[in-house]
Design an enzyme around this catalytic site. Structure first.
Site, PDB file in Angstrom:
ATOM      1  CB  CYS A  63      36.480  31.997  29.771  1.00  0.00           C
ATOM      2  SG  CYS A  63      34.721  32.383  29.603  1.00  0.00           S
ATOM      3  CG  HIS A 115      34.883  33.026  33.767  1.00  0.00           C
ATOM      4  ND1 HIS A 115      35.554  33.640  32.731  1.00  0.00           N
ATOM      5  CD2 HIS A 115      35.838  32.477  34.562  1.00  0.00           C
ATOM      6  CE1 HIS A 115      36.862  33.481  32.903  1.00  0.00           C
ATOM      7  NE2 HIS A 115      37.061  32.789  34.005  1.00  0.00           N
ATOM      8  CG  HIS A 131      40.362  31.264  34.164  1.00  0.00           C
ATOM      9  ND1 HIS A 131      39.857  32.533  34.307  1.00  0.00           N
ATOM     10  CD2 HIS A 131      41.297  31.130  35.138  1.00  0.00           C
ATOM     11  CE1 HIS A 131      40.454  33.134  35.325  1.00  0.00           C
ATOM     12  NE2 HIS A 131      41.326  32.305  35.848  1.00  0.00           N
TER      13      HIS A 131
END
Length: 160
Positions: A63, A115, A131
Site C-alpha cells: 500500500c 495501511h 490502494h
C-alpha cells in the site's frame, strides 16, 4: 562574514528542500489540480497489479509503495512506510476530504497506522480510494465497506 553567509545559504537550502517535499498552494491552483489528476491516473493505472510486500513496481506494490511511487512520479517525496506518511501534510476531517488526499487505516487490530490509500472520489457519505490490498492487489475500495469503515483513522492533505 563569509562563513555566516555560507551557513545562512546552507540553512536556507535545507529548509527549501525539506519544504518542497509537500506541495502546498493555498489557492488550489490549476497546477495543483493537474498534479492531483496525474496522481490519481498514475495510481489507477496500476489496478490489477498484484500485492507484494515492500513492492514499488508494476511487479507488485504494497500500500505505501503504491502511494510512495505515485507521488514520486510528480517529484513529491514521501516517506516509505504508511505510518510515516501519516505524519506528512495536514490532517483533514472526513467530510472535508478531496481527491488526492491520503486516507489511513489501522487494520487487523494494529495499534498503529499500517495501511494507506489515495482518495479518488468523494461523495457525501463515502470516500473511494485506490490502494494495494494484500488479497486483491491494487484496487479501488470504499469507506462504506465495513472493514475500512471500522479501521479508518485519518485523512491527510498533501497537496492544497
Amino acid at each position: 562574514m563569509t562563513k555566516i553567509l555560507s551557513l545562512l545559504f546552507i540553512v536556507t537550502l535545507f529548509a527549501y528542500c525539506k519544504s518542497s517535499s509537500v506541495a502546498t498552494n493555498k489557492n488550489g491552483s490549476k497546477e495543483n489540480k493537474s498534479i492531483i489528476k496525474n496522481l490519481i491516473e498514475k495510481a489507477t493505472d496500476n489496478i490489477g497489479v498484484p500485492y507484494k510486500a515492500g513492492g514499488t513496481t508494476r511487479n507488485g506494490f504494497d500500500c505505501s509503495g503504491l502511494v510512495f511511487t505515485t507521488f514520486e512520479s510528480e517529484n513529491i517525496n514521501l516517506p516509505r512506510p504508511s505510518y510515516d506518511q501519516a505524519k506528512i501534510g495536514k490532517i483533514i476531517k472526513f467530510d472535508e476530504a478531496k481527491k488526492g488526499d491520503l486516507i489511513f487505516f489501522k487494520t487487523n487490530k494494529s495499534n498503529r497506522i499500517n495501511h494507506v490509500g489515495l482518495i479518488t472520489e468523494v461523495n457525501s457519505d463515502e470516500i473511494k480510494f485506490v490502494h494495494s490490498s494484500t488479497s486483491k492487489g491494487v484496487i479501488i475500495s470504499s469507506t462504506k465497506e465495513l472493514y475500512y469503515h471500522d479501521s479508518f483513522v485519518q485523512i491527510n492533505r498533501i497537496i492544497e
